[in-house]
Write a protein that holds these residues in place. Structure first.
Motif, PDB file in Angstrom:
ATOM      1  N   ALA A   5       0.831  -1.211   0.000  1.00 29.08           N
ATOM      2  CA  ALA A   5       0.000   0.000   0.000  1.00 29.08           C
ATOM      3  C   ALA A   5       0.863   1.258   0.000  1.00 29.08           C
ATOM      4  O   ALA A   5       0.540   2.237  -0.691  1.00 29.08           O
ATOM      5  CB  ALA A   5      -0.938  -0.006   1.204  1.00 29.08           C
ATOM      6  N   MET A   6       1.936   1.254   0.758  1.00 31.18           N
ATOM      7  CA  MET A   6       2.827   2.420   0.781  1.00 31.18           C
ATOM      8  C   MET A   6       3.446   2.661  -0.590  1.00 31.18           C
ATOM      9  O   MET A   6       3.477   3.802  -1.064  1.00 31.18           O
ATOM     10  CB  MET A   6       3.932   2.233   1.832  1.00 31.18           C
ATOM     11  CG  MET A   6       3.453   2.331   3.258  1.00 31.18           C
ATOM     12  SD  MET A   6       2.804   3.948   3.710  1.00 31.18           S
ATOM     13  CE  MET A   6       4.277   4.932   3.657  1.00 31.18           C
ATOM     14  N   ASN A   7       3.922   1.612  -1.232  1.00 30.48           N
ATOM     15  CA  ASN A   7       4.503   1.763  -2.570  1.00 30.48           C
ATOM     16  C   ASN A   7       3.471   2.300  -3.556  1.00 30.48           C
ATOM     17  O   ASN A   7       3.773   3.154  -4.389  1.00 30.48           O
ATOM     18  CB  ASN A   7       5.069   0.433  -3.075  1.00 30.48           C
ATOM     19  CG  ASN A   7       6.334   0.043  -2.356  1.00 30.48           C
ATOM     20  OD1 ASN A   7       7.039   0.882  -1.816  1.00 30.48           O
ATOM     21  ND2 ASN A   7       6.618  -1.242  -2.334  1.00 30.48           N
ATOM     22  N   TRP A   8       2.236   1.805  -3.457  1.00 31.88           N
ATOM     23  CA  TRP A   8       1.165   2.262  -4.325  1.00 31.88           C
ATOM     24  C   TRP A   8       0.898   3.753  -4.100  1.00 31.88           C
ATOM     25  O   TRP A   8       0.759   4.523  -5.048  1.00 31.88           O
ATOM     26  CB  TRP A   8      -0.089   1.425  -4.052  1.00 31.88           C
ATOM     27  CG  TRP A   8      -1.315   1.927  -4.726  1.00 31.88           C
ATOM     28  CD1 TRP A   8      -1.700   1.703  -6.021  1.00 31.88           C
ATOM     29  CD2 TRP A   8      -2.328   2.754  -4.150  1.00 31.88           C
ATOM     30  NE1 TRP A   8      -2.896   2.336  -6.267  1.00 31.88           N
ATOM     31  CE2 TRP A   8      -3.305   2.986  -5.132  1.00 31.88           C
ATOM     32  CE3 TRP A   8      -2.508   3.312  -2.885  1.00 31.88           C
ATOM     33  CZ2 TRP A   8      -4.438   3.755  -4.900  1.00 31.88           C
ATOM     34  CZ3 TRP A   8      -3.632   4.079  -2.653  1.00 31.88           C
ATOM     35  CH2 TRP A   8      -4.578   4.297  -3.658  1.00 31.88           C
ATOM     36  N   ALA A   9       0.823   4.172  -2.853  1.00 26.82           N
ATOM     37  CA  ALA A   9       0.519   5.560  -2.524  1.00 26.82           C
ATOM     38  C   ALA A   9       1.606   6.516  -3.017  1.00 26.82           C
ATOM     39  O   ALA A   9       1.302   7.620  -3.493  1.00 26.82           O
ATOM     40  CB  ALA A   9       0.328   5.716  -1.012  1.00 26.82           C
ATOM     41  N   TRP A  10       2.852   6.116  -2.939  1.00 32.56           N
ATOM     42  CA  TRP A  10       3.948   6.969  -3.384  1.00 32.56           C
ATOM     43  C   TRP A  10       3.888   7.250  -4.875  1.00 32.56           C
ATOM     44  O   TRP A  10       4.410   8.264  -5.344  1.00 32.56           O
ATOM     45  CB  TRP A  10       5.302   6.349  -3.040  1.00 32.56           C
ATOM     46  CG  TRP A  10       5.755   6.641  -1.656  1.00 32.56           C
ATOM     47  CD1 TRP A  10       5.870   5.758  -0.624  1.00 32.56           C
ATOM     48  CD2 TRP A  10       6.155   7.909  -1.126  1.00 32.56           C
ATOM     49  NE1 TRP A  10       6.303   6.397   0.497  1.00 32.56           N
ATOM     50  CE2 TRP A  10       6.494   7.712   0.221  1.00 32.56           C
ATOM     51  CE3 TRP A  10       6.253   9.180  -1.667  1.00 32.56           C
ATOM     52  CZ2 TRP A  10       6.924   8.759   1.031  1.00 32.56           C
ATOM     53  CZ3 TRP A  10       6.676  10.223  -0.857  1.00 32.56           C
ATOM     54  CH2 TRP A  10       7.019  10.007   0.482  1.00 32.56           C
ATOM     55  N   GLU A  11       3.269   6.388  -5.646  1.00 35.61           N
ATOM     56  CA  GLU A  11       3.258   6.535  -7.100  1.00 35.61           C
ATOM     57  C   GLU A  11       2.306   7.600  -7.625  1.00 35.61           C
ATOM     58  O   GLU A  11       2.415   8.011  -8.770  1.00 35.61           O
ATOM     59  CB  GLU A  11       2.922   5.194  -7.755  1.00 35.61           C
ATOM     60  CG  GLU A  11       4.021   4.178  -7.555  1.00 35.61           C
ATOM     61  CD  GLU A  11       3.720   2.863  -8.244  1.00 35.61           C
ATOM     62  OE1 GLU A  11       2.804   2.813  -9.090  1.00 35.61           O
ATOM     63  OE2 GLU A  11       4.401   1.884  -7.930  1.00 35.61           O
ATOM     64  N   TRP A  12       1.373   8.087  -6.813  1.00 35.03           N
ATOM     65  CA  TRP A  12       0.378   9.048  -7.287  1.00 35.03           C
ATOM     66  C   TRP A  12       0.899  10.471  -7.216  1.00 35.03           C
ATOM     67  O   TRP A  12       1.447  10.893  -6.206  1.00 35.03           O
ATOM     68  CB  TRP A  12      -0.910   8.907  -6.479  1.00 35.03           C
ATOM     69  CG  TRP A  12      -1.581   7.621  -6.785  1.00 35.03           C
ATOM     70  CD1 TRP A  12      -1.547   6.467  -6.046  1.00 35.03           C
ATOM     71  CD2 TRP A  12      -2.307   7.315  -7.967  1.00 35.03           C
ATOM     72  NE1 TRP A  12      -2.227   5.475  -6.689  1.00 35.03           N
ATOM     73  CE2 TRP A  12      -2.709   5.968  -7.880  1.00 35.03           C
ATOM     74  CE3 TRP A  12      -2.674   8.037  -9.091  1.00 35.03           C
ATOM     75  CZ2 TRP A  12      -3.453   5.334  -8.865  1.00 35.03           C
ATOM     76  CZ3 TRP A  12      -3.420   7.419 -10.079  1.00 35.03           C
ATOM     77  CH2 TRP A  12      -3.799   6.078  -9.957  1.00 35.03           C
TER      78      TRP A  12
END
Length: 90
Positions: A5-12
């Motif tokens: 989830a953290m990796n996903w959030a950083w991408e936006w």
């Protein structure tokens, strides 16, 4: 904490306040992208007021990055919302 989830959030690519809130939610959600923190907890974690935090969360929902599900106690009163992060979204 979910690394996924953290990796996903950083991408936006988001403005600072919504990005910080998305990261705060990702920091406390499970591997399925689900969490249920109180609004006061989120606001304190990101150093914003409660109302500003609520507006930014609604902004994230309007971008379809999160889904908000109100929760109720057995007596019908509201408790913290359940948040679903769309971590399967590319």
């Amino acid at each position: 904490m979910s690394i996924r989830a953290m990796n996903w959030a950083w991408e936006w690519a988001l403005a600072p306040a919504p990005k910080l809130i998305l990261l705060a939610l990702a920091d406390i959600c499970d591997d399925h992208g689900v969490c249920f923190p109180s609004m006061n907890y989120i606001a304190k974690k990101v150093s914003l007021g409660k109302r500003a935090t609520q507006r930014r969360i609604q902004e994230l929902a309007s971008f379809d990055l999160i889904r908000i599900e109100p929760r109720r106690r057995k007596d019908g009163s509201l408790t913290s919302n359940r948040y679903y992060l769309d971590i399967d979204r590319p």
